[in-house]
Design a protein around this motif. Structure first.
Motif, PDB file in Angstrom:
ATOM      1  N   PHE A 254       0.864  -1.067   0.202  1.00  0.00           N
ATOM      2  CA  PHE A 254       0.059   0.089   0.229  1.00  0.00           C
ATOM      3  C   PHE A 254       0.704   1.054   0.282  1.00  0.00           C
ATOM      4  CE2 PHE A 254      -0.089  -1.893   4.227  1.00  0.00           C
ATOM      5  CZ  PHE A 254       0.651  -0.679   4.615  1.00  0.00           C
ATOM      6  N   MET A 255       1.991   1.180   0.679  1.00  0.00           N
ATOM      7  CA  MET A 255       2.557   2.155   0.087  1.00  0.00           C
ATOM      8  C   MET A 255       3.476   2.374  -1.305  1.00  0.00           C
ATOM      9  SD  MET A 255       2.787   3.692   3.235  1.00  0.00           S
ATOM     10  CE  MET A 255       4.234   4.737   3.423  1.00  0.00           C
ATOM     11  N   VAL A 256       3.223   1.361  -2.047  1.00  0.00           N
ATOM     12  CA  VAL A 256       3.826   1.853  -3.120  1.00  0.00           C
ATOM     13  C   VAL A 256       2.601   2.408  -4.063  1.00  0.00           C
ATOM     14  CG1 VAL A 256       4.775   0.020  -4.923  1.00  0.00           C
ATOM     15  CG2 VAL A 256       5.596  -0.060  -3.058  1.00  0.00           C
ATOM     16  N   ASN A 257       1.553   2.155  -4.508  1.00  0.00           N
ATOM     17  CA  ASN A 257       0.318   2.321  -5.008  1.00  0.00           C
ATOM     18  C   ASN A 257       0.555   3.630  -4.924  1.00  0.00           C
ATOM     19  OD1 ASN A 257      -2.758   3.243  -5.275  1.00  0.00           O
ATOM     20  ND2 ASN A 257      -2.694   0.734  -5.828  1.00  0.00           N
ATOM     21  N   GLY A 258       0.734   3.822  -6.580  1.00  0.00           N
ATOM     22  CA  GLY A 258       1.191   5.563  -7.103  1.00  0.00           C
ATOM     23  C   GLY A 258      -0.981   6.247  -6.715  1.00  0.00           C
ATOM     24  N   SER A 259      -1.843   5.732  -6.188  1.00  0.00           N
ATOM     25  CA  SER A 259      -3.081   5.698  -5.810  1.00  0.00           C
ATOM     26  C   SER A 259      -3.662   6.582  -4.341  1.00  0.00           C
ATOM     27  CB  SER A 259      -4.519   5.309  -6.929  1.00  0.00           C
ATOM     28  OG  SER A 259      -4.272   4.961  -8.230  1.00  0.00           O
ATOM     29  N   VAL A 260      -2.760   5.768  -3.750  1.00  0.00           N
ATOM     30  CA  VAL A 260      -2.258   6.945  -2.247  1.00  0.00           C
ATOM     31  C   VAL A 260      -1.942   8.273  -2.255  1.00  0.00           C
ATOM     32  CG1 VAL A 260      -2.104   5.878  -0.126  1.00  0.00           C
ATOM     33  CG2 VAL A 260      -2.398   4.205  -1.524  1.00  0.00           C
ATOM     34  N   GLY A 261      -2.552   8.613  -1.496  1.00  0.00           N
ATOM     35  CA  GLY A 261      -2.386  10.607  -1.283  1.00  0.00           C
ATOM     36  C   GLY A 261      -1.781  10.837  -0.728  1.00  0.00           C
ATOM     37  N   GLU A 262      -1.164  11.257  -0.443  1.00  0.00           N
ATOM     38  CA  GLU A 262      -0.325  11.963   0.361  1.00  0.00           C
ATOM     39  C   GLU A 262      -0.466  13.902   1.269  1.00  0.00           C
ATOM     40  OE1 GLU A 262       3.626  13.357  -1.114  1.00  0.00           O
ATOM     41  OE2 GLU A 262       3.610  11.511  -1.931  1.00  0.00           O
ATOM     42  N   THR A 263       0.100  14.437   2.560  1.00  0.00           N
ATOM     43  CA  THR A 263      -0.074  14.630   3.406  1.00  0.00           C
ATOM     44  C   THR A 263       0.844  15.435   3.927  1.00  0.00           C
ATOM     45  OG1 THR A 263      -2.577  14.609   4.016  1.00  0.00           O
ATOM     46  CG2 THR A 263      -0.960  16.365   5.164  1.00  0.00           C
ATOM     47  N   ASN A 264       1.959  16.383   3.450  1.00  0.00           N
ATOM     48  CA  ASN A 264       3.270  16.969   4.426  1.00  0.00           C
ATOM     49  C   ASN A 264       2.856  16.955   5.610  1.00  0.00           C
ATOM     50  OD1 ASN A 264       4.335  16.490   1.557  1.00  0.00           O
ATOM     51  ND2 ASN A 264       4.047  18.891   1.285  1.00  0.00           N
ATOM     52  N   SER A 265       4.503  17.030   6.105  1.00  0.00           N
ATOM     53  CA  SER A 265       4.321  17.079   7.795  1.00  0.00           C
ATOM     54  C   SER A 265       4.011  18.180   8.089  1.00  0.00           C
ATOM     55  CB  SER A 265       5.806  16.009   8.068  1.00  0.00           C
ATOM     56  OG  SER A 265       6.651  16.387   7.857  1.00  0.00           O
ATOM     57  N   GLY A 266       4.755  19.550   7.135  1.00  0.00           N
ATOM     58  CA  GLY A 266       5.087  20.479   7.591  1.00  0.00           C
ATOM     59  C   GLY A 266       6.530  20.875   7.758  1.00  0.00           C
ATOM     60  N   ASN A 267       7.245  19.806   7.445  1.00  0.00           N
ATOM     61  CA  ASN A 267       8.650  20.351   8.311  1.00  0.00           C
ATOM     62  C   ASN A 267       9.783  19.622   7.104  1.00  0.00           C
ATOM     63  OD1 ASN A 267      11.243  19.244   9.748  1.00  0.00           O
ATOM     64  ND2 ASN A 267      10.390  20.836  11.164  1.00  0.00           N
ATOM     65  N   GLY A 268      10.755  19.413   7.427  1.00  0.00           N
ATOM     66  CA  GLY A 268      11.757  19.027   5.685  1.00  0.00           C
ATOM     67  C   GLY A 268      11.971  17.912   6.977  1.00  0.00           C
ATOM     68  N   THR A 269      12.435  17.082   7.531  1.00  0.00           N
ATOM     69  CA  THR A 269      12.754  16.077   8.674  1.00  0.00           C
ATOM     70  C   THR A 269      12.335  14.989   9.191  1.00  0.00           C
ATOM     71  OG1 THR A 269      14.113  18.106   9.686  1.00  0.00           O
ATOM     72  CG2 THR A 269      15.007  17.918   8.212  1.00  0.00           C
ATOM     73  N   ALA A 270      11.478  15.843   9.586  1.00  0.00           N
ATOM     74  CA  ALA A 270      10.285  16.053  10.696  1.00  0.00           C
ATOM     75  C   ALA A 270       8.715  15.642  11.062  1.00  0.00           C
ATOM     76  CB  ALA A 270      10.925  16.276  12.874  1.00  0.00           C
ATOM     77  N   LEU A 271       8.138  14.972  11.522  1.00  0.00           N
ATOM     78  CA  LEU A 271       6.789  14.961  11.955  1.00  0.00           C
ATOM     79  C   LEU A 271       7.031  16.116  12.757  1.00  0.00           C
ATOM     80  CD1 LEU A 271       6.146  10.921  12.190  1.00  0.00           C
ATOM     81  CD2 LEU A 271       5.673  12.461  10.435  1.00  0.00           C
ATOM     82  N   THR A 272       5.563  16.227  12.365  1.00  0.00           N
ATOM     83  CA  THR A 272       5.109  17.548  13.457  1.00  0.00           C
ATOM     84  C   THR A 272       3.577  17.105  14.351  1.00  0.00           C
ATOM     85  OG1 THR A 272       3.928  18.314  11.754  1.00  0.00           O
ATOM     86  CG2 THR A 272       5.991  19.516  12.669  1.00  0.00           C
ATOM     87  N   ALA A 273       3.186  17.702  15.324  1.00  0.00           N
ATOM     88  CA  ALA A 273       1.537  17.528  15.228  1.00  0.00           C
ATOM     89  C   ALA A 273       0.668  17.822  14.612  1.00  0.00           C
ATOM     90  CB  ALA A 273       1.302  18.110  16.891  1.00  0.00           C
TER      91      ALA A 273
END
Length: 407
Positions: A254-273
């Motif tokens: 499921f991480m390879v399927n090109g139809s699965v959408g994505e959302t940015n974390s808001g930080n170039g190197t880390a996760l954010t709340a």
């Protein structure tokens, strides 16, 4: 220094280090809230404290093991003294005492503590010089490392089949209803279309040769051991494919399927709340109701430190696991999948959504093991051939969404 003193000091050191860890982490969170990013010096300090805690935990484990080992050695010495000091006809009790003294010294303090005479009297490394008196103990138990398996089966939809593949119709487009006056002209509404998802049952195999004598003479039931190992490794292999499979001769991840959408974390190197909140909000309400987060254990450690704009942690500990209330993230449950990526620039460490709607697993052949005593008979070995057929594929991409570490 006594053992009790070492243990007490270790416990005190762990307590102090953990208090410092909490204080430093609070400082890091305050920096994030104030500036939007933590101070690198604070991060470095926090990392050093974590390493210190790991070091102290190693010390704790070594002390525990040493205490257990000391008890074991003491028991063996007591047993040997009892046996060797029994009166036997023709036994030289003086020689026995000398040997016991040397044996006791060797076990407690090592070879370097023995004098030249004692080494001649008793040497464990020499069978006839005393080695036969100290036989090794064989433990009929195989020590195994933990095999980490991505638990996608616990979240996805599973279907049994007796065919080579399964076809699943899907709606790919729909029409829009229109308003019209009482006598207005009605025209055809178009856009309703359908497609077909086909999930193929791919084959996974393993082949192991074992000598006939090993099967006959082993202290273990080797056939049962192999069966257990086949099941474990097949589960690991399919779990990896369900997450990152190429769909070429194996399930689609499921991480390879090109139809699965994505959302940015808001930080170039880390996760954010805020990034996790955006990910949660980007999934349609119907899917979010039954949604779960999926990530690896390293990512969980990073998420535990995140707080939202109100100062609340996105991670919440469950009130009672026995009552069925698990730990949650933004109020949603999560599962650990070791095959998910670590947090890093450009990586996709988190996915969220309704996996029961999004991903389908198709089981064609359960684990089948063939015992072949003929093919390798000339070389005195028995061949065990195991196979399994299973497929997996994204069937509704909009039901899940992944988080990308990106600004």
């Amino acid at each position: 220094m006594s053992d009790s003193t070492e243990v007490r000091e270790a416990v005190e050191s762990i307590g102090k280090a953990f208090e410092e860890f909490k204080h430093t982490n609070d400082e890091r969170l305050a920096e994030i809230e104030k500036k939007g990013a933590s101070d690198p010096l604070v991060d470095e300090k926090l990392e050093k404290i974590e390493k210190s805690l790991d070091s102290l935990e190693d010390m704790n484990q070594r002390l525990t093991k040493a205490a257990v080992a000391a008890d074991s050695v003491s028991d063996r010495i007591d047993e040997m003294e009892t046996r060797l000091k029994r009166p036997e006809a023709g036994m030289d009790t003086k020689a026995v005492d000398e040997r016991m003294k040397a044996y006791d010294t060797y076990l407690r303090k090592g070879k370097d503590a023995l004098d030249e005479y004692e080494v001649k009297v008793l040497t464990v490394s020499n069978d006839t010089g005393g080695g036969y008196l100290a036989p090794p103990e064989y433990v009929a138990e195989i020590v195994k490392k933990v095999t980490e398996i991505s638990p996608v089966r616990s979240a996805a939809r599973i279907r049994q089949t007796s065919a080579r593949s399964v076809q699943v119709p899907s709606r790919t487009g729909t029409f829009s209803a229109s308003w019209v006056t009482e006598t207005g002209t009605r025209s055809e509404t178009t856009g309703l279309t359908y497609g077909m998802e086909e999930i193929t049952a791919h084959e996974q195999y393993a082949l192991v040769d074992i000598s006939e004598q090993d099967v006959e003479d082993s202290a273990f039931n080797m056939e049962a051991e192999l069966s257990d190992e086949f099941a474990t490794q097949f589960a690991k292999g399919e779990g990896t494919s369900f997450v990152n499979g190429t769909a070429s001769g194996q399930p689609e991840g499921f991480m390879v399927n090109g139809s699965v959408g994505e959302t940015n974390s808001g930080n170039g190197t880390a996760l954010t709340a805020n990034g996790l909140i955006d990910l949660y909000s980007a999934v349609k309400t119907e899917y979010a109701r039954n949604g779960i987060f999926m990530f690896n254990r390293s990512t969980l450690g990073a998420i535990r430190k995140l707080v939202d704009s109100n100062g609340s942690y996105v991670f919440q500990a469950g009130f009672s696991l026995q009552a069925g209330v698990p730990n949650t993230i933004l109020g949603q449950p999560y599962v650990e999948a070791p095959d998910m990526a670590d947090v890093g620039a450009g990586a996709y460490p988190v996915v969220f959504g309704d996996f029961n709607q999004a991903y389908m697993i198709v089981d064609r052949v359960q684990l089948a093991i063939l015992r072949d005593p003929f093919t390798q008979a000339a070389s005195g070995t028995v061949r065990y051939y195991a196979r399994r057929r299973v497929g997996g594929q994204v069937v509704l991409a909009e039901a899940i969404r992944k988080q990308k570490v990106s600004a």
